[in-house]
Design an enzyme around this catalytic site. Structure first.
Site, PDB file in Angstrom:
ATOM      1  N   SER A 121       0.806  -1.272   0.059  1.00  0.00           N
ATOM      2  CA  SER A 121       0.105  -0.003  -0.091  1.00  0.00           C
ATOM      3  C   SER A 121       0.919   1.147  -0.129  1.00  0.00           C
ATOM      4  O   SER A 121       1.558   1.591  -1.040  1.00  0.00           O
ATOM      5  CB  SER A 121      -1.061  -0.133   1.205  1.00  0.00           C
ATOM      6  OG  SER A 121      -2.015   1.138   0.989  1.00  0.00           O
ATOM      7  N   ASP A 133      -5.988   2.114  -4.056  1.00  0.00           N
ATOM      8  CA  ASP A 133      -7.158   1.812  -3.405  1.00  0.00           C
ATOM      9  C   ASP A 133      -7.407   2.996  -2.512  1.00  0.00           C
ATOM     10  O   ASP A 133      -8.660   2.825  -1.863  1.00  0.00           O
ATOM     11  CB  ASP A 133      -7.160   0.439  -2.617  1.00  0.00           C
ATOM     12  CG  ASP A 133      -6.530   0.412  -1.104  1.00  0.00           C
ATOM     13  OD1 ASP A 133      -5.364   1.273  -0.983  1.00  0.00           O
ATOM     14  OD2 ASP A 133      -6.408  -0.444  -0.440  1.00  0.00           O
TER      15      ASP A 133
END
Length: 451
Positions: A101, A246
């Site tokens: 991430s 995301d």
């Protein structure tokens, strides 16, 4: 759990648990737990962001899966939400995303999706973890004629591009100038193309990944990078993605970052006005500002609060049949369109709201006012249970008595790092500063921090 944290498995590449040996066992574990009885469903799609270590993990993970008779599809670097979408649309038993991430390139990890495109439950993660750690019996070896295959899929990128545009009804973005910062991550080859195809003028940055520069002074953790380009090019908006895309953070036309809570508020209001906010309710995490709750009360929108993590928000939305929620960190969940947080989809929705109302992002974001807030991420030597720390527990009780309805505090350990997060929020900025310092001192005394 020993391996799974707030969002999958994560750690430093080439050190336990982010090693090829663990990835190999993870492949076998996913095959054992998520194998379908139907032969045509024994497929897994593996995506990755742009980290150098992705090659190492992808190869080992693939070996584990095919050794258990699973066929593996390899689309290459793609955003996490693209893997979630492909898992469901291609009828796969599972989807696995290799990413850490927003973390630097030295880290990597695994996020696992079930056949419905949603992240796995704690219960399934625990079963997979037991298999990886050897706490379950090893499955029998597959016969040579039942070993699976692995192949590259060349049309995955196009599939996701069309899906993302469709979720926003192919909104025409002509007349908008946008800065898109892909953080040298998974969205680098997709996001600018999507916005251009819909008609926007795009200034792109963070689109030259080299395996080592993901999230390096760019992307969602550094919205000032996009902000500077917004001012330089007199753009309408800045859009910054994290490493696996995301999450998304926005900057307005002055180059100033707009908090995730303000984005949540403006989206909730716009969805309600369109009759698309199911139950006139949203779900957010405990990290959301009290100002968001205040703004939603004014609009007649109820707010449910969950533990940190977009998966917790999604589970609440699914359980109660609601359509929108998210995190202040930039996860936006449009549950009628996606099974997970999707930065590109979210950006398209926000741009559509701007176009529909003929308003700037700053004008839409003025719907709420934040309470003064301070968040400290403090490295710690260990993670003892907070209720066993007498000094800190006493101080928290004192704060509760003083704050009343005017503020709050939230102290918790990071689920992915050896850090404790101290959040203080209050109508009075001086109280925020004073209590943040007191909590920080208490943590240093009760736990200890690295020198």
């Amino acid at each position: 759990m020993k391996l799974f944290g707030t969002d999958g498995i994560r750690g430093q590449a080439n050190q336990f648990p982010i090693t090829p040996e663990v990835a190999l066992r993870a492949g076998k574990a996913v095959a054992s737990v998520l194998r379908s009885s139907g032969a045509n469903r024994n497929r897994v799609v593996i995506g990755k962001d742009t980290r150098l270590s992705g090659y190492m993990l992808e190869t080992a993970l693939t070996s584990g899966l095919v050794s258990m008779g699973m066929d593996v599809y390899l689309p290459g670097p793609l955003p996490t939400p693209a893997i979630a979408h492909l898992t469901k649309s291609m009828g796969c038993s599972a989807g696995i995303m290799l990413t850490a991430s927003h973390n630097p390139y030295q880290d990597n990890g695994l996020k696992i999706f079930g056949p419905d495109g949603y992240k796995l439950s704690d219960e399934l993660e625990e079963v997979i973890e037991r298999h990886i750690l050897g706490d379950e019996a090893e499955p029998p070896a597959m016969a040579p004629d039942r070993i699976g295959k692995a192949k590259r899929i060349d049309d995955a990128r196009g599939r996701y591009i069309e899906y993302a545009k469709h979720t926003a009804n192919n909104i025409a973005l002509h007349g908008l100038k946008v800065v898109v910062d892909c953080g040298n991550g998974a969205a680098w080859s997709i996001a600018p193309l999507i916005f251009r195809e819909l008609g926007a003028e795009v200034i792109e940055t963070g689109t030259s990944p080299n395996g080592l520069n993901i999230n390096d002074a760019c992307g969602a953790l550094y919205p000032e990078t996009a902000g500077a380009l917004v001012r330089e090019h007199q753009a309408d908006i800045g859009i910054s993605f994290d490493g696996d895309a995301d999450r998304v953070i926005f900057t307005d036309a002055t180059g100033m970052p707009v908090s995730g809570d303000r984005i949540l508020a403006l989206c909730a209001i716009a969805l309600k006005e369109q009759g698309l906010l199911k139950g006139d309710a949203i779900a957010v995490t405990v990290m959301s500002n009290l100002g968001l709750h205040e703004a939603m009360r004014r609009e007649g929108i109820s707010v449910a609060t969950t533990a940190v993590g977009d998966r917790n928000v999604i589970e609440h939305l699914r359980k109660h049949g609601h359509s929108f929620g998210g995190e202040n960190s930039g996860h936006l969940i449009f549950a009628d369109q996606a099974t997970t947080g999707d930065g590109i989809l979210s950006a398209l929705q926000v741009l559509a709201m701007m176009k529909r109302k003929g308003a700037t992002l700053a004008e839409l974001a003025a719907c709420m006012k934040e309470f003064p807030q301070q968040l400290v991420n403090l490295p710690v030597l260990s993670k003892p249970p907070l209720d066993e720390l007498e000094g800190l527990r006493s101080l928290m009780a004192e704060a509760d008595a003083e704050f009343g309805d005017a503020g709050r505090h939230l102290i918790r350990y990071s689920g992915t790092e050896n850090k404790i997060r101290i959040l203080v929020e209050h109508r009075d900025a001086d109280a925020v500063q004073r209590w943040t310092e007191r909590f920080t001192d208490a943590v240093k005394q009760d736990i200890g921090v690295p020198a």
